[in-house]
Design a protein around this motif. Structure first.
Motif, PDB file in Angstrom:
ATOM      1  N   ALA A  71      47.730  54.452  39.600  1.00  0.00           N
ATOM      2  CA  ALA A  71      48.324  54.219  38.276  1.00  0.00           C
ATOM      3  C   ALA A  71      48.725  52.766  38.077  1.00  0.00           C
ATOM      4  O   ALA A  71      48.956  52.336  36.934  1.00  0.00           O
ATOM      5  CB  ALA A  71      49.538  55.118  38.087  1.00  0.00           C
ATOM      6  N   VAL A  72      48.821  52.000  39.135  1.00  0.00           N
ATOM      7  CA  VAL A  72      49.188  50.583  39.015  1.00  0.00           C
ATOM      8  C   VAL A  72      47.965  49.802  38.560  1.00  0.00           C
ATOM      9  O   VAL A  72      46.906  49.864  39.202  1.00  0.00           O
ATOM     10  CB  VAL A  72      49.704  50.042  40.357  1.00  0.00           C
ATOM     11  N   PRO A  73      48.047  49.035  37.434  1.00  0.00           N
ATOM     12  CA  PRO A  73      46.883  48.284  36.956  1.00  0.00           C
ATOM     13  C   PRO A  73      46.456  47.207  37.951  1.00  0.00           C
ATOM     14  O   PRO A  73      47.294  46.586  38.617  1.00  0.00           O
ATOM     15  CB  PRO A  73      47.374  47.653  35.642  1.00  0.00           C
ATOM     16  N   LEU A  74      45.149  47.010  38.021  1.00  0.00           N
ATOM     17  CA  LEU A  74      44.618  45.892  38.801  1.00  0.00           C
ATOM     18  C   LEU A  74      44.830  44.619  37.979  1.00  0.00           C
ATOM     19  O   LEU A  74      44.365  44.522  36.848  1.00  0.00           O
ATOM     20  CB  LEU A  74      43.140  46.111  39.093  1.00  0.00           C
ATOM     21  N   LEU A  75      45.505  43.673  38.571  1.00  0.00           N
ATOM     22  CA  LEU A  75      45.932  42.489  37.830  1.00  0.00           C
ATOM     23  C   LEU A  75      44.906  41.361  37.952  1.00  0.00           C
ATOM     24  O   LEU A  75      44.456  41.031  39.048  1.00  0.00           O
ATOM     25  CB  LEU A  75      47.297  42.017  38.347  1.00  0.00           C
ATOM     26  N   PHE A  76      44.551  40.780  36.783  1.00  0.00           N
ATOM     27  CA  PHE A  76      43.669  39.616  36.728  1.00  0.00           C
ATOM     28  C   PHE A  76      44.368  38.530  35.910  1.00  0.00           C
ATOM     29  O   PHE A  76      45.129  38.845  34.983  1.00  0.00           O
ATOM     30  CB  PHE A  76      42.325  39.962  36.067  1.00  0.00           C
ATOM     31  N   HIS A  77      44.106  37.280  36.215  1.00  0.00           N
ATOM     32  CA  HIS A  77      44.645  36.202  35.368  1.00  0.00           C
ATOM     33  C   HIS A  77      43.492  35.328  34.884  1.00  0.00           C
ATOM     34  O   HIS A  77      42.503  35.126  35.596  1.00  0.00           O
ATOM     35  CB  HIS A  77      45.681  35.361  36.130  1.00  0.00           C
ATOM     36  N   PHE A  78      43.651  34.824  33.642  1.00  0.00           N
ATOM     37  CA  PHE A  78      42.618  34.004  33.003  1.00  0.00           C
ATOM     38  C   PHE A  78      42.738  32.577  33.524  1.00  0.00           C
ATOM     39  O   PHE A  78      43.783  31.939  33.388  1.00  0.00           O
ATOM     40  CB  PHE A  78      42.778  34.029  31.477  1.00  0.00           C
TER      41      PHE A  78
ATOM     42  N   HIS B 258      41.014  38.056  40.205  1.00  0.00           N
ATOM     43  CA  HIS B 258      41.818  39.193  40.664  1.00  0.00           C
ATOM     44  C   HIS B 258      42.998  38.701  41.504  1.00  0.00           C
ATOM     45  O   HIS B 258      42.814  38.001  42.500  1.00  0.00           O
ATOM     46  CB  HIS B 258      40.953  40.143  41.486  1.00  0.00           C
ATOM     47  N   ASP B 259      44.218  39.103  41.114  1.00  0.00           N
ATOM     48  CA  ASP B 259      45.426  38.783  41.889  1.00  0.00           C
ATOM     49  C   ASP B 259      45.663  39.916  42.888  1.00  0.00           C
ATOM     50  O   ASP B 259      46.487  40.820  42.667  1.00  0.00           O
ATOM     51  CB  ASP B 259      46.630  38.626  40.956  1.00  0.00           C
ATOM     52  N   ALA B 260      44.935  39.872  44.000  1.00  0.00           N
ATOM     53  CA  ALA B 260      44.985  40.970  44.969  1.00  0.00           C
ATOM     54  C   ALA B 260      46.367  41.116  45.593  1.00  0.00           C
ATOM     55  O   ALA B 260      46.870  42.238  45.770  1.00  0.00           O
ATOM     56  CB  ALA B 260      43.938  40.742  46.061  1.00  0.00           C
ATOM     57  N   GLU B 261      47.005  40.025  45.946  1.00  0.00           N
ATOM     58  CA  GLU B 261      48.294  40.088  46.630  1.00  0.00           C
ATOM     59  C   GLU B 261      49.362  40.733  45.739  1.00  0.00           C
ATOM     60  O   GLU B 261      50.116  41.616  46.182  1.00  0.00           O
ATOM     61  CB  GLU B 261      48.726  38.686  47.040  1.00  0.00           C
TER      62      GLU B 261
ATOM     63  N   LEU C 162      48.551  44.539  45.302  1.00  0.00           N
ATOM     64  CA  LEU C 162      48.912  45.337  46.478  1.00  0.00           C
ATOM     65  C   LEU C 162      50.424  45.508  46.590  1.00  0.00           C
ATOM     66  O   LEU C 162      50.911  46.591  46.955  1.00  0.00           O
ATOM     67  CB  LEU C 162      48.355  44.685  47.749  1.00  0.00           C
ATOM     68  N   ARG C 163      51.174  44.463  46.269  1.00  0.00           N
ATOM     69  CA  ARG C 163      52.635  44.565  46.344  1.00  0.00           C
ATOM     70  C   ARG C 163      53.165  45.569  45.323  1.00  0.00           C
ATOM     71  O   ARG C 163      54.038  46.394  45.633  1.00  0.00           O
ATOM     72  CB  ARG C 163      53.259  43.187  46.111  1.00  0.00           C
ATOM     73  N   ARG C 164      52.606  45.536  44.119  1.00  0.00           N
ATOM     74  CA  ARG C 164      53.054  46.480  43.091  1.00  0.00           C
ATOM     75  C   ARG C 164      52.642  47.907  43.441  1.00  0.00           C
ATOM     76  O   ARG C 164      53.386  48.859  43.166  1.00  0.00           O
ATOM     77  CB  ARG C 164      52.475  46.080  41.736  1.00  0.00           C
ATOM     78  N   GLN C 165      51.448  48.069  44.051  1.00  0.00           N
ATOM     79  CA  GLN C 165      51.017  49.399  44.463  1.00  0.00           C
ATOM     80  C   GLN C 165      51.938  49.961  45.539  1.00  0.00           C
ATOM     81  O   GLN C 165      52.289  51.148  45.509  1.00  0.00           O
ATOM     82  CB  GLN C 165      49.569  49.351  44.970  1.00  0.00           C
ATOM     83  N   GLN C 166      52.326  49.115  46.509  1.00  0.00           N
ATOM     84  CA  GLN C 166      53.227  49.579  47.559  1.00  0.00           C
ATOM     85  C   GLN C 166      54.601  49.949  46.994  1.00  0.00           C
ATOM     86  O   GLN C 166      55.218  50.928  47.424  1.00  0.00           O
ATOM     87  CB  GLN C 166      53.376  48.495  48.636  1.00  0.00           C
ATOM     88  N   GLU C 167      55.059  49.184  46.002  1.00  0.00           N
ATOM     89  CA  GLU C 167      56.334  49.507  45.360  1.00  0.00           C
ATOM     90  C   GLU C 167      56.250  50.862  44.668  1.00  0.00           C
ATOM     91  O   GLU C 167      57.206  51.653  44.705  1.00  0.00           O
ATOM     92  CB  GLU C 167      56.703  48.410  44.356  1.00  0.00           C
ATOM     93  N   ALA C 168      55.101  51.129  44.039  1.00  0.00           N
ATOM     94  CA  ALA C 168      54.932  52.424  43.376  1.00  0.00           C
ATOM     95  C   ALA C 168      54.881  53.561  44.389  1.00  0.00           C
ATOM     96  O   ALA C 168      55.440  54.645  44.164  1.00  0.00           O
ATOM     97  CB  ALA C 168      53.658  52.407  42.525  1.00  0.00           C
ATOM     98  N   ILE C 169      54.223  53.323  45.511  1.00  0.00           N
ATOM     99  CA  ILE C 169      54.150  54.341  46.565  1.00  0.00           C
ATOM    100  C   ILE C 169      55.542  54.628  47.126  1.00  0.00           C
ATOM    101  O   ILE C 169      55.915  55.778  47.366  1.00  0.00           O
ATOM    102  CB  ILE C 169      53.190  53.885  47.682  1.00  0.00           C
ATOM    103  N   ASP C 170      56.318  53.584  47.327  1.00  0.00           N
ATOM    104  CA  ASP C 170      57.662  53.757  47.886  1.00  0.00           C
ATOM    105  C   ASP C 170      58.581  54.535  46.948  1.00  0.00           C
ATOM    106  O   ASP C 170      59.566  55.138  47.398  1.00  0.00           O
ATOM    107  CB  ASP C 170      58.278  52.392  48.197  1.00  0.00           C
TER     108      ASP C 170
END
Length: 799
Positions: free
Chosen positions: A87-94, A280-283, A286-294
């Motif tokens: 559910a966490v969006p994959l983040l990209f920056h222009f 793609h802002d992978a780091e 991943l941090r936001r995904q882990q926060e959602a999992i926690d």
């Protein structure tokens, strides 16, 4: 083998230097260490009082002793965490800088191309001028200008190809680099540059994803612009493939299909310069995904104190099982956070349970296998085998979460059988099965499956006579697992899918366990200096270097050893001793005769007897020396201690009667003859197998002197030899019982014992002076002071 002997010597020296008190101390330390190490593998909490599986029937009503949360099942929790992650969006920056860089490089490419075209024009002019000055004095200067302009053009093209790795040999690129002096060529190039820059700028302005859309799947996407995240519809976004396709479409809209140069060059440049600028802002993702999992809760409710969890005689459903598992986890947390002695109570309980279970095995060893229990290295060996299986069980089941049926329990069963015997292995795995049942969560059904399968594994290798038996044990083990697991799981109403998985894991276990045993046995033999049937099988091969040497240089002794081997094997089978060890010991017991084979009658073949020309005490010295020579050869060829022990023990401390009596006759009663000079050095036989060899060698030598052997005089000869050996005290240190001595003779009709082998031996007797008369006198009168059979098998030419 050499390493084996060295380790055995070191062990023997340590034991000899330590004394009985140290022996007891070492054994105590081994037993205590085994208990502590094995109990440390118990996971705290898995010994929960109310341990049930799905669809089992409860034996009592279970009431919550305190408030505790209902933990989600592992599968449910993992599923919810995965949904939270997705559910966490994959983040990209222009990245605007990428757009600027690509447009700058596109302009640089056209500028470089313009310089190449001008160089082409200059080279064309130089060539025309050289042609005009072909017969003029200015031709030399004109040619230098042609060469210079050619080198300039080559340098520009090389620089271009290094900067932009494009296929410059294509016809379109050759047309693209034609000089600008042609009419309309400059206007054409400027227009193409403007069109390509506009297409690249427009495409990059829309944004090109760094990751392929097929890789993103259904994941939501967010784009960061000026520090603000905005959700984007992936359907309306482009990855690099989409961008290239869209760019080519726009190019084809500006240039007709017949303009092949423009379309070809334009396509190459668009593919080259359109690069992803949505990075793609992978780091951060991943941090936001882990926060959602926690943030996903691990529980889904609470059970209050004194709330009824389940009634007695009720089927355990998934909901009830979740509550019981949650209660076990809560109790484990309470124990882990408890202070004082309460925190150590589970560990103390585990130590006591392990101690009582192992006491069953080690007390049995102390009573019924005391010779192994009193040897520190064997006690350590049994402990290591048990610890190894428990450690692998803890690793596979608790650390990796694998099925308990992958625990290689049968490794201990087969290893103990091969290294010791079947009875020791059966008692050992009984204790081990109980420990493993506690370790995986008080599962008595698992303990029962292991016990029955272990018993089948013991049966498959109980009499190891071929190496392939270890691998045929695979069939026995897998079959036993299949039957026992199916029976147990049917009682629990287990569905077929779960049963199939259990059988698959058990089959993998049954396939790999014999392979593990095969490698483990070889290592343990070397480290602990023990001898298994596998090693004995190798030594029984007549291609062994020492046996081949014996057959070539002392063929008579070799034949004698083979016959004695058959006799002692039959005797060992009659009383349940190790027949393979006895046979192999017989093969090597007389290898010392290789030093002087001609001094032993079986190797003379009607030649002169050297003993006729030397004094009796020298003959006795030569005969006795074959023991020392044999021990030396045993060390050189790396024979195990259990085999080399047969060399001195098959004679014990017996007197070489023939030469002793001859010396007394020649001495004339002066009293200068010392009896010790005519006795072997010993030691006396201290195992059933070495005692049997002493008797069988004497029987083989004596029966050869019988001119007309009959069943009656063969049986009488066996009885006489046993009586004389016992009266001389040679069997005092040997564990052979009177019952054993009665059974080794055997029954000719039943085909058991020594007598059945002697029936098939038909050797022509070699006559020796006085032997018939002495033997006949013995058989008729059996005087205890006379030792006529010794004249045949202790120091006479037959020896």
């Amino acid at each position: 083998m050499i390493l084996n002997n060295r380790l055995r010597k070191i062990s023997d020296r340590l034991m000899a230097a330590s004394g009985p008190q140290s022996h007891r101390l070492y054994r105590a330390l081994i037993l205590i260490g085994t208990i502590v190490i094995m109990s440390s593998f118990y996971p705290v909490g898995d010994q929960f009082e109310f341990r049930y599986d799905l669809n089992q029937i409860t034996h009592e009503t279970i009431i919550a002793p305190f408030n505790f949360p209902i933990l989600k099942s592992k599968a449910t929790l993992e599923d919810e965490r995965e949904k939270a992650r997705l559910a966490v969006p994959l983040l990209f920056h222009f990245d605007q800088q990428i757009t600027n860089d690509q447009l700058t490089q596109l302009g640089d490419l056209f500028n470089r191309a313009k310089r190449i075209r001008r160089a082409e024009d200059q080279l064309g002019q130089s060539r025309e001028q050289a042609y005009r000055y072909l017969y003029d004095e200015r031709i030399t200067r004109a040619r230098r200008e042609v060469v210079s302009d050619s080198l300039t053009l080559v340098a520009l093209r090389d620089d271009f190809s290094q900067k932009y790795p494009l296929d410059l040999n294509a016809e379109a690129w050759n047309e693209f680099f034609k000089g600008e002096t042609q009419e309309g060529r400059a206007i054409y190039h400027n227009r193409l540059q403007r069109d390509l820059e506009r297409i690249v700028r427009d495409i990059l302005a829309e944004g090109v994803l760094q990751l392929p859309k097929r890789q993103l799947g259904d994941s939501p996407v967010a784009i960061t612009i000026d520090g603000i995240d905005e959700l984007a519809d992936l359907e309306f976004m482009m990855d690099q493939d989409d961008a290239w396709a869209k760019a080519r479409t726009r190019l084809q809209a500006r240039y007709a299909p017949n303009l092949e140069v423009e379309n070809s060059i334009g396509s190459d440049l668009l593919i080259y310069f359109i690069r992803p600028n949505l990075v793609h802002d992978a780091e951060i993702t991943l941090r936001r995904q882990q926060e959602a999992i926690d943030l996903v809760p691990v529980s889904k409710g609470i059970v209050l104190q004194d709330e009824r969890i389940v009634d007695a005689n009720t089927r355990v459903t998934e909901e009830v099982l979740e509550k019981l598992n949650s209660l076990a986890a809560a109790q484990s947390r309470l124990l882990a956070t408890a202070g004082g002695i309460k925190r150590w109570l589970p560990r103390i309980g585990m130590l006591l349970i392990t101690a009582f279970i192992l006491a069953f095995f080690y007390v049995w060893m102390y009573v019924y296998r005391n010779r192994w229990f009193r040897q520190t290295r064997f006690l350590l060996l049994t402990s290591l085998i048990l610890i190894l299986v428990v450690a692998m069980g803890s690793l596979f089941h608790h650390r990796f979460g694998l099925s308990e049926y992958l625990i290689p329990f049968t490794v201990a069963a087969m290893a103990l059988t091969i290294l010791f015997d079947a009875r020791t292995a059966l008692i050992g795995i009984t204790s081990l099965a109980l420990i493993m049942g506690f370790m995986v969560g008080n599962k008595i059904d698992f303990a029962l499956v292991n016990l029955l399968t272990g018993a089948v594994a013991i049966y498959s290798v109980r009499q190891l006579r071929r190496r392939r038996q270890i691998f045929t044990a695979v069939v026995y083990i897998i079959t036993a697992y299949a039957i026992t697991i199916t029976a147990v799981e049917f009682l629990k109403y287990t569905n077929l899918a779960t049963l199939g998985r259990q059988l698959m894991f058990a089959s993998i276990n049954g396939l790999l366990s014999p392979i593990m045993v095969y490698g483990l046995i070889g290592m343990l033999e070397v480290v602990f200096g023990t001898t298994t049937n596998l090693t004995l099988l190798e030594l029984s091969d007549f291609t062994h270097p020492l046996l081949r040497k014996l057959s070539r240089e002392a063929n008579g002794t070799f034949s004698h050893s083979i016959v004695v081997g058959n006799l002692v094997e039959a005797a060992a089978n009659a009383i349940g001793a190790n027949s393979l060890l006895a046979r192999v010991g017989a093969y090597y017991h007389d290898i010392g005769k290789l030093a002087r084979p001609e001094y032993f009658i079986e190797n003379q073949f009607h030649s002169e007897n050297p003993h006729d020309t030397i004094a009796p005490h020298l003959s006795a010295k030569v005969v006795r020396s074959h023991v020392k020579e044999g021990l030396q050869l045993a060390r050189e060829y790396g024979l195990p201690i259990s085999v080399s022990d047969f060399i001195p023990m098959h004679h014990g401390t017996a007197r070489i009667e023939y030469f002793y009596q001859k010396a007394l006759r020649e001495d004339g009663g002066s009293g200068d003859i010392k009896e010790d000079d005519f006795r072997y050095f010993g030691p006396k036989p201290n195992t059933k197998e070495t005692g049997l060899l002493m008797l069988c060698e004497a029987i083989e030598a004596a029966t050869r002197s019988l001119e007309k052997p009959t069943l009656a005089n063969l049986q009488q000869m066996i009885d006489t030899i046993i009586d004389v050996r016992m009266s001389d005290g040679q069997l005092n240190e040997c564990p052979l019982t009177l019952e054993d001595l009665g059974r080794i003779k055997g029954d000719a009709q039943e085909g058991t014992g020594i007598i059945s082998v002697l029936k098939g031996i038909y050797h022509v007797r070699i006559p020796y002076r006085g032997t018939e008369a002495e033997l006949d006198a013995t058989l008729q009168h059996e005087p205890k002071e006379a030792i006529p059979h010794d004249a045949l098998f202790e120091g006479t030419p037959t020896e």
